[in-house]
Design an enzyme around this catalytic site. Structure first.
Site, PDB file in Angstrom:
ATOM      1  N   GLU A   1       0.768  -1.138   0.052  1.00  0.00           N
ATOM      2  CA  GLU A   1      -0.173   0.141   0.002  1.00  0.00           C
ATOM      3  C   GLU A   1       1.093   1.313  -0.050  1.00  0.00           C
ATOM      4  O   GLU A   1       1.751   1.229   0.774  1.00  0.00           O
ATOM      5  CB  GLU A   1      -1.001  -0.159   1.347  1.00  0.00           C
ATOM      6  CG  GLU A   1      -1.957   1.184   0.941  1.00  0.00           C
ATOM      7  CD  GLU A   1      -2.941   1.171   2.304  1.00  0.00           C
ATOM      8  OE1 GLU A   1      -4.215   1.688   2.229  1.00  0.00           O
ATOM      9  OE2 GLU A   1      -2.512   0.690   3.459  1.00  0.00           O
TER      10      GLU A   1
ATOM     11  N   GLU B   1      -2.226  -3.645   7.206  1.00  0.00           N
ATOM     12  CA  GLU B   1      -3.474  -4.766   7.540  1.00  0.00           C
ATOM     13  C   GLU B   1      -3.459  -5.872   6.131  1.00  0.00           C
ATOM     14  O   GLU B   1      -4.418  -6.369   5.981  1.00  0.00           O
ATOM     15  CB  GLU B   1      -4.709  -3.980   7.423  1.00  0.00           C
ATOM     16  CG  GLU B   1      -5.244  -3.302   5.953  1.00  0.00           C
ATOM     17  CD  GLU B   1      -4.733  -1.830   5.741  1.00  0.00           C
ATOM     18  OE1 GLU B   1      -5.314  -1.233   4.960  1.00  0.00           O
ATOM     19  OE2 GLU B   1      -3.882  -1.413   6.375  1.00  0.00           O
TER      20      GLU B   1
ATOM     21  N   HIS C   1      -6.699  -1.633  15.308  1.00  0.00           N
ATOM     22  CA  HIS C   1      -6.839  -0.971  14.007  1.00  0.00           C
ATOM     23  C   HIS C   1      -6.535  -1.697  12.850  1.00  0.00           C
ATOM     24  O   HIS C   1      -7.513  -1.799  11.766  1.00  0.00           O
ATOM     25  CB  HIS C   1      -5.622   0.126  13.727  1.00  0.00           C
ATOM     26  CG  HIS C   1      -5.531   0.989  12.681  1.00  0.00           C
ATOM     27  ND1 HIS C   1      -6.284   2.279  12.634  1.00  0.00           N
ATOM     28  CD2 HIS C   1      -5.222   0.798  11.195  1.00  0.00           C
ATOM     29  CE1 HIS C   1      -6.008   2.790  11.451  1.00  0.00           C
ATOM     30  NE2 HIS C   1      -5.317   1.882  10.952  1.00  0.00           N
ATOM     31  N   GLU C   2      -5.846  -2.615  12.874  1.00  0.00           N
ATOM     32  CA  GLU C   2      -5.323  -3.595  11.723  1.00  0.00           C
ATOM     33  C   GLU C   2      -6.441  -4.646  11.498  1.00  0.00           C
ATOM     34  O   GLU C   2      -6.904  -4.809  10.458  1.00  0.00           O
ATOM     35  CB  GLU C   2      -3.609  -4.303  11.646  1.00  0.00           C
ATOM     36  CG  GLU C   2      -2.658  -3.062  11.974  1.00  0.00           C
ATOM     37  CD  GLU C   2      -2.726  -2.148  10.952  1.00  0.00           C
ATOM     38  OE1 GLU C   2      -3.306  -2.309   9.769  1.00  0.00           O
ATOM     39  OE2 GLU C   2      -2.421  -0.988  11.227  1.00  0.00           O
TER      40      GLU C   2
ATOM     41  N   HIS D   1      -9.413  -3.395   9.726  1.00  0.00           N
ATOM     42  CA  HIS D   1      -9.260  -3.515   8.351  1.00  0.00           C
ATOM     43  C   HIS D   1      -9.541  -4.813   7.682  1.00  0.00           C
ATOM     44  O   HIS D   1     -10.015  -4.791   6.389  1.00  0.00           O
ATOM     45  CB  HIS D   1      -7.939  -3.158   7.769  1.00  0.00           C
ATOM     46  CG  HIS D   1      -7.629  -1.688   7.827  1.00  0.00           C
ATOM     47  ND1 HIS D   1      -8.200  -0.635   7.395  1.00  0.00           N
ATOM     48  CD2 HIS D   1      -6.472  -0.824   8.411  1.00  0.00           C
ATOM     49  CE1 HIS D   1      -7.782   0.730   7.541  1.00  0.00           C
ATOM     50  NE2 HIS D   1      -6.632   0.371   8.306  1.00  0.00           N
TER      51      HIS D   1
ATOM     52  N   GLU E   1      -9.328   4.469   6.386  1.00  0.00           N
ATOM     53  CA  GLU E   1      -8.362   4.670   7.580  1.00  0.00           C
ATOM     54  C   GLU E   1      -9.229   5.425   8.761  1.00  0.00           C
ATOM     55  O   GLU E   1      -8.783   5.264  10.179  1.00  0.00           O
ATOM     56  CB  GLU E   1      -7.474   5.704   7.274  1.00  0.00           C
ATOM     57  CG  GLU E   1      -6.190   4.908   6.288  1.00  0.00           C
ATOM     58  CD  GLU E   1      -5.743   3.578   6.829  1.00  0.00           C
ATOM     59  OE1 GLU E   1      -5.895   3.263   8.192  1.00  0.00           O
ATOM     60  OE2 GLU E   1      -5.240   2.842   5.986  1.00  0.00           O
TER      61      GLU E   1
END
Length: 874
Positions: free
Chosen positions: A136, A275, A308-309, A312, A331
């Site tokens: 990414e 992620e 967070h990951e 995703h 995000e």
């Protein structure tokens, strides 16, 4: 903004269905060989195929229509600037499906992007390299030729040919491992076919790792891979991941779609984590926790990043944004829900209060600038995509989602999310698709409200006046764009649709009234409010706006700070709004200093943390004056009482937040030269170094920074020795971040040279230089000269990724003269950094704002600080 480069997305006449990919990395020569066999569909007859490709050499390419002869490509035309290659064929490829075969070679680069090499040391100290990926936003094309756009989804069959003593991982579970016929030292590792997914989420890792594993309650195999010999340090993240997967499955009401998930610590890693579906990569410090040597803030950081990951895996991986313009959806959403998840796993962290300090106020600071940008940005060229991985996409994105969640209510929000994820799974969506499903679920005008927050930059300042009428309170609300440079001028003033909540001292934590402010001004009536009650907007500090109260309303609110009747998040928000208004020249900074003194009884860590940040900003600003010492005295006075209450050693029954607060307060007192703190820090440092009494992890940063700030050559050498001996990356980073506190010019130079040495991992150089720039006025000057002198090396090292933006921001934000702004602008005109262009503009704007602030308020602050000294108040 700079001229947009002409940019075209890939033509749609050929699209991939499945990539069969075989890669053979050479961990000695840093190259790799690849074979691609892709099932593709030709949708319009053509005699060429255009794909993304960067730093790859194609050896042969051919296309075989289903059931027909193979056609060999006769030309490969590389458009390097656009990272594309055009394969030309001698005859037309007709509509239908077929097989595209490409043999190619590439390099395992050292730029932390694409298929790259990551350096590590074995337990015996030998230097080796792992091969890892970071795709990414636009770097899958450095590992294999592909249609490298998020909306061109396909399935992937991955085979890796690797040394037989290495671990090989990819997105999916391993299905076969067999000897490689041409070399007895190699094995061929084959992975299961992936779901339909975007190229930027594909990943492979080849290296040496240990792991710990468990099954989540919903049957997913979870592993955390660590450096060899450190499996223990994966246990905390494993626990968090195993709790988090079922939490999300339940929250979204959609199961996790893969049989396994791996979390792996990578030595050289640019971001915090990535992620990749089923194989999430992390910096070591964002994943590894050692029960003895990790501090509380590291645990919290790991919990947030894991949360967070994993979010995703649904939001981003299962449903992906249609184009990078909608990156914020990924995000912003993950940056909001990571807090929900941590609050579920660790209620004792009081994490939602911390959100306001970490994300909400940070986003408002950036978004008040003229050089901010809307949440939704139209981007084309890869260098423009890099630029939007910033606090607007993440922190403002998360803040407006938090406001939206509050406006809709949890139940309808979840209902809408479930419908959105179900409808778009394995597909792509844009911002308005999410609004549509949330609108259906809630019956509220979501699209109309939210487009005012995502399609225009900035946010409103709400001005409030009040009048008592018998037993009701009449409020007049007015909105104007909040600008860092002062009141908004100009003809056209943007308007927002602002969900506003209002509370009173009767029930400070709940809304007495909710309204949608959808015009410039509005009058509202609160029934049944006594004359002696205060009224406050934005309880919980959820609405993304700042508030300016009439003087009498503010007067009534301030006692709520001293007697703690306002909830912590609102004490924080009130102080932060006032500080920003002073910074923008709308009230006097002296007024804010007076308010800061009212925090004498404050018990809450996050409130102190935000106060501490703002005092740090003032301290940096006043380092440009003759009275820097006076503001240090003020900081010592504000922090001494809480320092005395806390002391140096944890008391029975204390928790996570007490540990964070103690570290914050002692570090602040130590840096500001509080004598008793300095003496105690020196004593404890000496015992630590001599091995008599090892410092607890939570006390290390404050002690290190204190002894360095007031230290000499010997202190610095001792510190560098501790750095060399440290086995944990966390401890190395801890030391790297504080080295800049050292005061003398020659030692500052020594620290700056150290930042580019082999002792510091490439992604951490930035925090060493940033620490020097933030450490002192002299450090700031030296760091800027150092960045200029070493620009080529630094720029090449980060190749325009977001680390270059971070470096620029950390090095430059503290200056405060027009002369510096001009010099910086001239330097970057001569040394362009396209992906950091906006950051440079923001820094120059901040520097000019600092200069104006000094001119406006320095004298008054000086007078106030002097007067305080002669007449001490409580």
């Amino acid at each position: 903004m700079p001229d947009r480069r002409p940019f075209e997305r890939l033509p749609a006449d050929v699209r991939p269905i499945n990539y069969g990919l075989c890669l053979k990395p050479d961990l000695i020569d840093f190259t790799f060989e690849g074979k691609l066999e892709a099932d593709v569909e030709v949708t319009h007859a053509t005699n060429q195929i255009v794909m993304n490709c960067a730093d790859i050499d194609i050896i042969t390419a051919s296309y075989a229509p289903e059931g027909d002869e193979e056609i060999h490509a006769t030309g490969f035309n590389y458009q390097n600037e656009d990272e594309k290659v055009t394969l030309s064929f001698p005859s037309t490829l007709q509509k239908g499906t077929g097989m595209l075969k490409i043999d190619f070679v590439g390099e395992l680069n050292d730029k932390m992007k694409g298929f790259y090499r990551s350096k590590y040391a074995t337990t015996s100290g030998e230097i080796r390299y792992a091969a890892v990926t970071q795709f990414e936003a636009t770097d899958a094309r450095r590992a294999f030729p592909c249609w490298d756009e998020p909306a061109i989804k396909a399935t992937f069959d991955v085979i890796l040919i690797v040394p037989k003593d290495r671990v090989a991982l990819s997105n999916m579970n391993l299905i076969e491992r067999k000897p490689y016929p041409e070399d007895a030292n190699l094995v061929e590792v084959k992975f299961a076919r992936t779901p339909i997914m975007s190229t930027y989420l594909v990943a492979f890792v080849v290296g040496e790792y240990d792991f710990v594993e468990t099954r989540s309650t919903d049957g997913v195999l979870v592993r955390v891979y660590t450096p060899v010999g450190k499996a223990e340090q994966g246990k905390f993240a494993l626990e968090v991941a195993a709790k988090t997967l079922p939490f999300y499955k339940d929250y979204f009401n959609v199961p996790y779609p893969l049989p396994k998930i791996d979390l792996i610590a990578i030595a050289d890693f640019a971001a915090g984590a990535m992620e990749n579906w089923g194989l999430v990569t992390y910096r070591e410090t964002a994943l590894l926790i050692d029960p003895k040597n990790s501090c509380s803030s590291s645990r919290q950081w790991v919990a947030l990043v894991v949360g967070h990951e994993l979010a995703h895996q649904w939001f981003g991986n299962l449903v992906t944004m249609e184009w990078w313009t909608h990156l914020w959806l990924n995000e912003g959403f993950a940056s909001w829900i990571e807090y929900l998840c941590v609050d579920h796993c660790f209620p004792e962290y009081d994490i939602w209060t911390q959100f306001v300090s970490a994300d909400y106020t940070r986003a408002q600071e950036l978004d008040a600038l003229e050089n901010s940008h809307p949440i939704e940005v139209s981007v084309g060229h890869p260098s423009e995509v890099d630029e939007i991985f910033d606090a607007i996409s993440y922190s403002k994105g998360a803040s407006v989602i938090r406001m939206l969640h509050d406006y809709i209510g949890d139940e309808d929000f979840r209902k809408g999310m479930n419908q959105y994820l179900t409808k778009f799974q394995e597909k792509n969506a844009a911002t308005e698709d999410l609004w549509e499903y949330l609108e259906q679920a809630s019956g509220k005008p979501i699209a109309a409200v939210m487009s005012t927050w995502t399609q225009q930059m900035g946010f409103p300042l709400i001005y409030v006046e009040s009048e008592q009428m018998e037993d009701s309170r009449v409020l007049k609300l007015t909105q104007k764009k909040f600008c860092a440079s002062g009141p908004h001028t100009g003809d056209h003033c943007p308007q927002w649709m602002v969900p506003i909540s209002i509370c009173t001292s009767e029930a400070p934590a709940s809304a007495k009234l909710k309204v949608l402010l959808d015009k410039e001004e509005m009058t509202v009536v609160l029934e049944g409010v006594e004359p002696d009650q205060w009224v406050k907007l934005n309880p919980g500090t959820v609405g993304f706006y700042r508030t300016q109260y009439s003087p009498s309303m503010l007067e009534n609110l301030l006692p709520g700070i001293r007697d703690l009747s306002l909830q912590p998040v609102d004490r924080l928000g009130l102080q932060n709004d006032l500080f920003s208004l002073a910074r923008a020249g709308m009230i006097s900074t002296v007024e804010v200093l007076k308010v800061m003194e009212a925090f004498i009884n404050e018990p809450n860590y996050t409130v102190w943390s935000d106060l501490s940040c703002n005092l740090g900003i003032l301290s940096t600003l006043l380092s440009h004056t003759e009275f820097h010492e006076e503001i240090q005295g003020f900081i010592r006075d504000v922090f001494t009482p809480i320092g005395q209450r806390l002391g140096w050693d944890p008391k029975p029954g204390e928790g996570h937040l007490d540990a964070l607060l103690r570290g914050l307060v002692l570090g602040k007192l130590g840096k500001a030269g509080h004598k008793p703190t300095l003496e105690e820090a020196r004593k404890r440092f000496k015992d630590h170094v001599e091995g008599k009494n090892i410092l607890s992890a939570d006390l290390r940063s404050p002690v290190y920074v204190t002894v360095l700030k007031h230290g000499d050559n010997t202190t610095l050498d001792t510190m560098l020795k501790l750095h060399k001996q440290a086995d944990m990356q966390e401890e190395r980073n801890r030391i790297e971040r504080v080295l800049g506190a050292i005061s003398s010019q020659e030692l500052i130079q020594k620290v700056l040279s150290f930042s580019l040495s082999d002792e510091v991992r490439p992604q951490d150089t930035v925090s060493v230089i940033g620490g020097v720039a933030g450490g002192s006025k002299l450090g700031r000057k030296c760091a800027w000269v150092f960045v200029k002198d070493n620009w080529e090396e630094l720029y090449n090292r980060y190749q325009g990724g977001f680390l270059i933006s971070r470096l620029i921001k950390l090095s430059l934000d503290g200056f405060a003269s027009e002369k510096m702004a001009t010099e910086i602008k001239a330097f970057f005109d001569a040394h362009p950094a396209p992906s950091a262009e906006r950051t440079v503009q923001q820094c120059c704007e901040n520097i000019l704002l600092n200069a104006a602030w000094l001119k406006r308020d320095a004298d008054a602050m000086h007078q106030y600080l002097l007067k305080r000294k002669t007449s001490p108040s409580v």
